[in-house]
Design a protein around this motif. Structure first.
Motif, mmCIF file in Angstrom:
data_model
loop_
_atom_site.group_PDB
_atom_site.id
_atom_site.type_symbol
_atom_site.label_atom_id
_atom_site.label_comp_id
_atom_site.label_asym_id
_atom_site.label_seq_id
_atom_site.Cartn_x
_atom_site.Cartn_y
_atom_site.Cartn_z
ATOM 1 N N ILE B 94 1.031 -1.269 0.110
ATOM 2 C CA ILE B 94 -0.122 -0.091 0.152
ATOM 3 C C ILE B 94 0.866 1.332 -0.051
ATOM 4 O O ILE B 94 0.430 2.551 -0.574
ATOM 5 C CB ILE B 94 -0.926 -0.011 1.012
ATOM 6 C CG1 ILE B 94 -1.961 1.081 1.076
ATOM 7 C CG2 ILE B 94 -0.179 0.005 2.503
ATOM 8 C CD1 ILE B 94 -3.122 0.933 0.149
ATOM 9 N N ASN B 95 2.074 1.264 0.549
ATOM 10 C CA ASN B 95 2.961 2.391 0.638
ATOM 11 C C ASN B 95 3.019 3.092 -0.964
ATOM 12 O O ASN B 95 3.162 4.133 -0.987
ATOM 13 C CB ASN B 95 4.195 1.954 1.447
ATOM 14 C CG ASN B 95 4.122 1.422 2.482
ATOM 15 O OD1 ASN B 95 3.197 1.868 3.311
ATOM 16 N ND2 ASN B 95 5.024 0.455 3.036
ATOM 17 N N ASN B 96 3.567 2.341 -1.791
ATOM 18 C CA ASN B 96 3.861 2.498 -3.069
ATOM 19 C C ASN B 96 2.600 2.684 -3.867
ATOM 20 O O ASN B 96 2.502 3.911 -4.626
ATOM 21 C CB ASN B 96 4.566 1.066 -3.685
ATOM 22 C CG ASN B 96 4.543 1.380 -5.399
ATOM 23 O OD1 ASN B 96 5.314 2.218 -5.823
ATOM 24 N ND2 ASN B 96 4.501 0.288 -5.804
ATOM 25 N N VAL B 97 1.415 2.106 -3.407
ATOM 26 C CA VAL B 97 0.350 2.126 -4.438
ATOM 27 C C VAL B 97 -0.410 3.581 -4.271
ATOM 28 O O VAL B 97 -0.591 4.014 -5.036
ATOM 29 C CB VAL B 97 -0.485 0.996 -4.046
ATOM 30 C CG1 VAL B 97 -1.891 1.305 -4.453
ATOM 31 C CG2 VAL B 97 0.108 -0.347 -4.769
ATOM 32 N N GLY B 195 4.144 -2.912 -9.356
ATOM 33 C CA GLY B 195 4.347 -3.181 -7.761
ATOM 34 C C GLY B 195 5.591 -3.612 -7.175
ATOM 35 O O GLY B 195 5.508 -3.658 -5.930
ATOM 36 N N THR B 196 6.715 -3.336 -7.853
ATOM 37 C CA THR B 196 7.800 -3.719 -7.303
ATOM 38 C C THR B 196 9.005 -3.034 -7.953
ATOM 39 O O THR B 196 8.868 -2.079 -8.606
ATOM 40 C CB THR B 196 8.198 -5.270 -7.344
ATOM 41 O OG1 THR B 196 9.469 -5.557 -6.384
ATOM 42 C CG2 THR B 196 8.509 -5.764 -8.634
ATOM 43 N N ASP B 209 11.568 4.317 -3.206
ATOM 44 C CA ASP B 209 11.518 5.712 -2.351
ATOM 45 C C ASP B 209 10.004 5.832 -1.788
ATOM 46 O O ASP B 209 9.894 6.229 -0.534
ATOM 47 C CB ASP B 209 11.713 7.079 -3.364
ATOM 48 C CG ASP B 209 13.134 7.259 -3.805
ATOM 49 O OD1 ASP B 209 14.015 6.460 -3.214
ATOM 50 O OD2 ASP B 209 13.362 7.996 -4.654
ATOM 51 N N PHE B 210 9.002 5.295 -2.603
ATOM 52 C CA PHE B 210 7.679 5.199 -1.843
ATOM 53 C C PHE B 210 7.780 4.241 -0.544
ATOM 54 O O PHE B 210 6.855 4.357 0.422
ATOM 55 C CB PHE B 210 6.616 4.764 -2.846
ATOM 56 C CG PHE B 210 6.226 6.077 -3.615
ATOM 57 C CD1 PHE B 210 5.780 7.237 -3.091
ATOM 58 C CD2 PHE B 210 6.090 5.991 -4.967
ATOM 59 C CE1 PHE B 210 5.508 8.541 -3.977
ATOM 60 C CE2 PHE B 210 5.524 6.869 -5.691
ATOM 61 C CZ PHE B 210 5.448 8.154 -5.308
#
Lengths: 265, 423
Positions: B94-97, B195-196, B209-210
Motif C-alpha cells: 500500500i505504501n507504493n500504491v 508493484g515492485t 522511495d515510496f
C-alpha cells in the motif's frame, strides 16, 4: 551499398513500396519455417524478417506469442535461426532478424553480429532495445556491417525521432499504432503522420508495421511509406495451412496478394 | 563499505544494472512519469497528502514488535518485527500504491493497471483505485488466481477487473508481460502501477522511495527500544520492494548487515526455485538489466516457490547492484524452511505471517543461531498470512479428512505432502 540500400533503391526505381514479411523461426518446426521463409521470397517479399522465438514477447499479440511457444516447445535454439537467414538469402530476398534483446545479449552481441553477417543477414530489429541502451550493440553491428534497426512510435518526440534515426541503418521501423503485433481492421491515421514526422528528420526509408493483413491495407500503407511490414497475418496463414493439409499454399497466396498491394500505390 | 549514490546514474542505472529495455512507444510515458514523480517529491501539496493518507488510511506508523518466544528458537538473538502486516490491505504494498495512485491523478490519467503474484499488490491497487475513483485492471497469472482465490475475490469486491493470464508459465512474469502489452496500447490514459522495484527507470527508484518509510520508521522505533542500530536487517526478496524499503535507511550504516532471502523452493539442486542470485545470470527482463533465471539461449526459465509473491525469475536491479558491490547479501530459503517459520511465528507469537515474509523469518532464525546471543535482528514482516490460510492448511494437512490426523501431529512437526500446493 548494402543489400538493404539496394532493395529500397530498386523499389524506388519501380515506384513501389517494399514488402517486408515476418515469420517466426522454428514455427511450426525448423525445416518448415525455412521452407516457408524461402516461399515468402519466391512469392514477392523483398525483405524477410526472421523472428526469434522468446519466452517473454511483450510487444507481440497472441498469434506471434503462440508461434513462439510452439517453436520453443519444439526445441528451437537461437543458433537455428542462422539456417533461416541462409534460406532467405538463397531464395533471393534480404534477410533481417527480429529479436528481443536478452537472447542476443546471452549469445553475445559481437558474436551475434559476426554470425549473422556470415549467414548473409543484413540487419537486426530490436523491439525492446532503444538506441539509448544500445552503445555496445551499435559498435558490434557497425564492425560487422550489420544494420541496427530501431523502432519509432506515434508517442516518440521529434527529438527522439531524430536520435533514433541517427542510430539506425537500413530502414526505420515505424510502429503504426500504439499497441502490440496483430491484424487490425484499420491501420490508423497515426501511421501516415508518423512517417511524415520521421521523414522530416531522416533520409532513411521508413517501413510501417503493426496491423497490416490485407492487400488493401498494404496498398494504403504503400501510398505513404517506403515499406509495408506484415507479420501476424502471415504467421496465421502458415499455421492454418500446415495444420489443415494445405501446406504453404495459403502463405504463398497471401504473400502474392500483399506483393500486389505494395505495387498498387 | 560501498559508496552510496542517492540517485542512480544516467538512465536509472545502478552500476551495470537497471536502465530501460522497453519498446520506444513507452519512453514518452516513462519520461512523463519521471518528471511527475521528481516534481511531486518536493511539492508539499503532494508529500503532505501522501503523509495524511498514510496516517489516516494506511495506519502508519506501523508498530515494531519484539518477539521473544519466537526468538527462543533463534540462538538467543533479539528479534524485532516491522509490522507491515498491520497496514490497511495487509501488506507493505500500500505504501507504493498510494504514492503512484496520487501521481496518476496528478498526471491526469483515469485508469490504472497492475500485475500481481500473491494478490497483495493487486488488492492494494484495487483499494487505491476505489479510494481515488480510478478504473482498475489487474493481471494475474492463472495459476496464481487458483492458489490465491481469496485475493481475486477481494479485488473484484473492490471494483477491479481481474484478468487471469494463461500464457507461458501463468504466473507473475506472464502477468507483467500482459500488463506491459495493455500499457503500450492504452498509455495515453493509463498508468501502469508497477508493484515492485524492477521494470524500466523510473520504477525501481520511485518504488524504493515510496517504501523507504518502512526503514525510516523502523530505525527510529528500534533506537527508542535498544538505543542503537540493528546488527542485521532481514527481508524476503521477490522483486524486492519491501527489502529495498527497509534497507534504504541502513545502507549508509556500515555496521548493519543487510540480508535478503529469496525463494529456494524445493531446493537449489531440484531446479524448482526462484533463487536468482544462486543460479541466475545477468540479463534483461521486463525492462531492467538484472539477474535473470535463464537458459543458455537467454530464454527465461520457470521459477517456483510455495509463495506466489516470490515466484519470479528476475529481481530488482538495485538488489543486483547491492549484491555485486557486496553491500547486501542474498541467500535462498526453501519452501520447507519458510513453512516451518510460518508455523513457528503463528504458534509462539499469535501472528500469521504471509508466506513471503516467512522466508525472512526463516532467515532470521538461521542468522540468529549463527550469530549468537544478543544479536539484534530486524525483520520486515511485509504482509499478513490470511491469504495463505488455505495453502498452509493444505501444506500441514489441516483440511477435511486430514484434520483429525493433524490433531495428533502438531503442525510444526508435520511434513509437507509432496504433491505441494498446486494440486
Amino acid at each position: 551499398m548494402s543489400a538493404l540500400d539496394r532493395v529500397f533503391r530498386t523499389c524506388r526505381d519501380e515506384q513501389r513500396a517494399a514488402l517486408v514479411a515476418y515469420l517466426a523461426a522454428g514455427f511450426p518446426d525448423n525445416a518448415t519455417s525455412r521452407e516457408a521463409m524461402a516461399a515468402l521470397a519466391a512469392s514477392g517479399a523483398d525483405i524477410v524478417e526472421v523472428g526469434v522465438p522468446y519466452t517473454d514477447p511483450l510487444m507481440d499479440g497472441p498469434v506471434i506469442q503462440d508461434a513462439a511457444d510452439r517453436a520453443l516447445a519444439g526445441g528451437f535454439r537461437v543458433r537455428d535461426l542462422l539456417g533461416n537467414v541462409e534460406a532467405v538469402a538463397s531464395a533471393g530476398a534480404v534477410p533481417v532478424v527480429m529479436s528481443y534483446w536478452n537472447p542476443i545479449l546471452r549469445y553475445g552481441p559481437d558474436a551475434f553480429a559476426r554470425d549473422l553477417a556470415a549467414a548473409g543477414g543484413a540487419g537486426l530489429i530490436t523491439p525492446d532495445l532503444i538506441p539509448d541502451e544500445a552503445a555496445a550493440w551499435r559498435a558490434a553491428a557497425e564492425a560487422r556491417g550489420v544494420a541496427p534497426i530501431f523502432l519509432v512510435a506515434p508517442s516518440s518526440t521529434d527529438a527522439r525521432l531524430a536520435m533514433t534515426a541517427e542510430a539506425t541503418r537500413g530502414f526505420i521501423y515505424a510502429a503504426s499504432t500504439m499497441g502490440v503485433t496483430g491484424a487490425r481492421t484499420s491501420v490508423g491515421a497515426g501511421a501516415r503522420e508518423l512517417v511524415e514526422r520521421t521523414r522530416a528528420v531522416s533520409d532513411l526509408p521508413v517501413c510501417v508495421g503493426l496491423g497490416v493483413s490485407t492487400r488493401e491495407q498494404a496498398a494504403e500503407v504503400a501510398s505513404f511509406a517506403d515499406g509495408v511490414i506484415v507479420g501476424s497475418a502471415l504467421v496465421r496463414a502458415l499455421g492454418e495451412g500446415t495444420a489443415d493439409g494445405r501446406g504453404l499454399a495459403p502463405l504463398q497466396a497471401l504473400t502474392a496478394e500483399l506483393a500486389e498491394g505494395v505495387r498498387q500505390r | 563499505m560501498t559508496e552510496h549514490r542517492e540517485q542512480p546514474e544516467g538512465l536509472g542505472r545502478f552500476g551495470d544494472f537497471g536502465g530501460r529495455f522497453v519498446p520506444e512507444a513507452l519512453i514518452a510515458a516513462l519520461d512523463e512519469l519521471d518528471a511527475a514523480r521528481t516534481e511531486a517529491s518536493t511539492d508539499p501539496t503532494f508529500t503532505q497528502e501522501l503523509a495524511r493518507l498514510h496516517r489516516d488510511y494506511t495506519g502508519r506508523p506501523t508498530p515494531l514488535t519484539e518477539v521473544p518466544r519466537f526468538a527462543e528458537h533463534a540462538g538467543g538473538a533479539r528479534v524485532f518485527l516491522k509490522r507491515e502486516d498491520l497496514t490497511h490491505t495487509g501488506s507493505h504494498k500500500i505504501n507504493n500504491v498510494l504514492g503512484q495512485a496520487l501521481l496518476t491523478v496528478r498526471m491526469g490519467k483515469r485508469r490504472v493497471i497492475a500485475e500481481t503474484g500473491a494478490g497483495q499488490h493487486g488488492v492494494a491497487t484495487a483499494t487505491a483505485a476505489a479510494l481515488m475513483g480510478l478504473d482498475c485492471t489487474v493481471y494475474m497469472g492463472e495459476k496464481d488466481t487458483r492458489r490465491q482465490a481469496l485475493n481475486v475475490a477481494r479485488m473484484r469486491l473492490l471494483g477491479a477487473e481481474v484478468v487471469p493470464v494463461s500464457h507461458g508459465s501463468a504466473t507473475l512474469k506472464d502477468a507483467i508481460n500482459e500488463a506491459l502489452r495493455d500499457w503500450v496500447t492504452n498509455v495515453e490514459d493509463t498508468h501502469y502501477l508497477l508493484g515492485t522495484v524492477t521494470g524500466p527507470h523510473p520504477f525501481p527508484t520511485m518504488v524504493r522511495d515510496f517504501h523507504r518509510v518502512i526503514g525510516d520508521e523502523a530505525h527510529d522505533q528500534l533506537r527508542q527500544v535498544t538505543g542503537g542500530l540493528p546488527d542485521i536487517v532481514c527481508a524476503c526478496v521477490g522483486g524486492g520492494s519491501n527489502a529495498m524499503g527497509i534497507f534504504q535507511r541502513f545502507r549508509e550504516e556500515p555496521s548493519v548487515r543487510l540480508v535478503g532471502f529469496e525463494a529456494g523452493g524445493e531446493g537449489i539442486e531440484s531446479g524448482r526455485h526462484s533463487a536468482r542470485f544462486s543460479t541466475g545470470q545477468p540479463g534483461v527482463l521486463h525492462g531492467a538489466a538484472t539477474y535473470v533465471l535463464q537458459d543458455e539461449d537467454g530464454q527465461t526459465l520457470d521459477s517456483h516457490s510455495v509463495s506466489a509473491g516470490l515466484d519470479y525469475p528476475s529481481v530488482g536491479p538495485e538488489h543486483a547492484y547491492l549484491r555485486d558491490t557486496g553491500r547486501a547479501e542474498y541467500h535462498p530459503v526453501s519452501d520447507d524452511e519458510a513453512m516451518e517459520a510460518f508455523a513457528l511465528l503463528s504458534r509462539t507469537e499469535g501472528i500469521l505471517p504471509a508466506i513471503e515474509s516467512a522466508h525472512a523469518l526463516a532467515g532470521a532464525l538461521r542468522l540468529g543461531r549463527e550469530s549468537g546471543p544478543g544479536t539484534v535482528i530486524l525483520v520486515n514482516l511485509s504482509g499478513r498470512g490470511d491469504k495463505d490460510v488455505e495453502t498452509a492448511a493444505s501444506w500441514f494437512g489441516l483440511t477435511g479428512e486430514d484434520a483429525a490426523a493433524a490433531d495428533e501431529h502438531p503442525a510444526s512437526q508435520t511434513h509437507p505432502p509432496t504433491e505441494g500446493i498446486e494440486s
